[in-house]
Design an enzyme around this catalytic site. Sequence first.
Site, PDB file in Angstrom:
ATOM      1  CG  HIS A 168      17.740  22.874  20.088  1.00  0.00           C
ATOM      2  ND1 HIS A 168      16.809  22.931  21.091  1.00  0.00           N
ATOM      3  CD2 HIS A 168      18.694  23.786  20.413  1.00  0.00           C
ATOM      4  CE1 HIS A 168      17.175  23.843  21.980  1.00  0.00           C
ATOM      5  NE2 HIS A 168      18.319  24.376  21.604  1.00  0.00           N
TER       6      HIS A 168
ATOM      7  CD  GLU B 224      27.453  22.902  19.471  1.00  0.00           C
ATOM      8  OE1 GLU B 224      26.926  22.889  18.355  1.00  0.00           O
ATOM      9  OE2 GLU B 224      28.265  23.765  19.848  1.00  0.00           O
ATOM     10  CG  ASP B 225      25.369  21.043  24.385  1.00  0.00           C
ATOM     11  OD1 ASP B 225      26.362  21.499  23.813  1.00  0.00           O
ATOM     12  OD2 ASP B 225      24.422  21.731  24.792  1.00  0.00           O
TER      13      ASP B 225
ATOM     14  CG  ASP C 104      18.569  27.883  20.908  1.00  0.00           C
ATOM     15  OD1 ASP C 104      18.624  27.373  22.051  1.00  0.00           O
ATOM     16  OD2 ASP C 104      19.580  28.238  20.273  1.00  0.00           O
TER      17      ASP C 104
HETATM   18 MN    MN Z   1      19.786  25.645  22.656  1.00  0.00          MN
END
Ligand code: MN
Length: 495
Positions: A77, A81-82, A143
Amino acid sequence: MSIKKKQTIESLIEKIHVYDPKADLDMIRLAYDFADDAHQGQVRKTGEPYIIHPLAAAHILADMQIDPVIVMATLLHDVPEDTRKTLEDIEKNFGSEIASMVRGITKLGKLKYRGVERYIENLRKMFVAMAEDVRVMIIKFADRIHNLTTLDALPPQKRYRIALESLEIYAPIANRLGMDDIKGQLEDLSFKFVYPKEYERVQKVLEEKLQGKERYYKGVIQTVETELKKAHISPVQIYGRNKKLFSLYQKLLRKNNEINHVYDVVAVRVIVQNVAECYATLGILHNIWKPYKGRIKDYISQPKPNGYQSLHTTVFGEAGEPIEFQIRTLEMHQNAEYGIASHWHYDEKGSRMPKKEIKWAKELAEIQKDILNKLSDLEEMKVDFLQSRIFVFTPKGDVLDLPEGATPIDFAYHIHSEVGNKCTGAMVNEKNVSLDTELKNGDIVEIRLDKNKKCPSPDWLDIAKTHTAKVHIRNSLKKDKLGFSRFFNILSKKQ
Ligand code: MN
């Protein structure tokens, strides 16, 4: 209590294999390796390698026996983004279904608090994502739960904001989706950070109430088992459950803090095979113990708005001590624990619940409309979230951080709701001041109390600046009504 086993990919795979023997375990391992590789070199605020986080979130869902496809998306997940790996990479390796869930999560973005407009924007995004694919929300909850368990690694202000958002936004959404288990976890993990004093107090109250009761409840369960057997009912499960802390706290607020007026601190759950057995069991229980008047609730024929079904009754146990029973079928039970997620939950036989007509999409639209309309509350939260903070002290030297513009009323309610309710005046730096005085950094504040005072005055709602204080004031003002008016509840109950 057992010591928590270290969470590894191996133990995740083991867990999944138990509830879904057909799951593609190689694929799950590949998803882990892919994420591990992508996050290589990144560390969390706790100092641990980053992969710990998606892995822990995946374990949370595996513990709920959730569809392995969702668990896989959870492992991935935070990748787009990272890290340098993109959604296209995920799609290429794991297919469009997983990629689409990860896209949903990525669109929601990470924890960011950059102004109330952004905050509303985040909410809007959340509802859109949820309406598109509610599985995204299930991942988001896992999360958030894991982030809440590692909140200690963050600075106090951030801690508070994340916990408040979880309590005010995430938990009510989980509630509306019928996900009681998730709702309870979100609430209890946040409670500690949002109302630390109240948390400690309620914890103590619960401990005292439960002390030495274990044998008693074992006896009750045994009696029920024996009597059901005589009637040829073989229950799926009978067990006692303690009320969760935040839920107990809310109930105490409604019951004048009288723990003895809370009948479901412990509830005994009786899970039986079918609806007929539910009603039969109710009759059998009432034959053993005398029921309390007006405490028999038939949520089977009249389910709660979020779909909850069960029979509830309170009976006079030994020495008149009340015992609450909750009687339900296995399907009702899974629905109560997992709500909307039960569509992706595997039962003991390794099969999934039949898909039923899903009403939640309409409900969501309503929640969304309400929340966006309720701007005054967002204004309130804005103060708590975004204002710069001042630090003020109790005469004993305890420090409280409050938003700029906070008054002695805010101070009092941040110490304890009862300090707020019984407040009659204040001294700042040893001088009498009016209750609407703006506090300044470094002030020493002493609250004068009248222990017979029960209720705040309604105009305090204008004097208080913080959301927390206003919530407490509103609660106390209408305690005898349905009560706990955190803003989401007002929204969702308004008809
Ligand atoms: Mn997360």
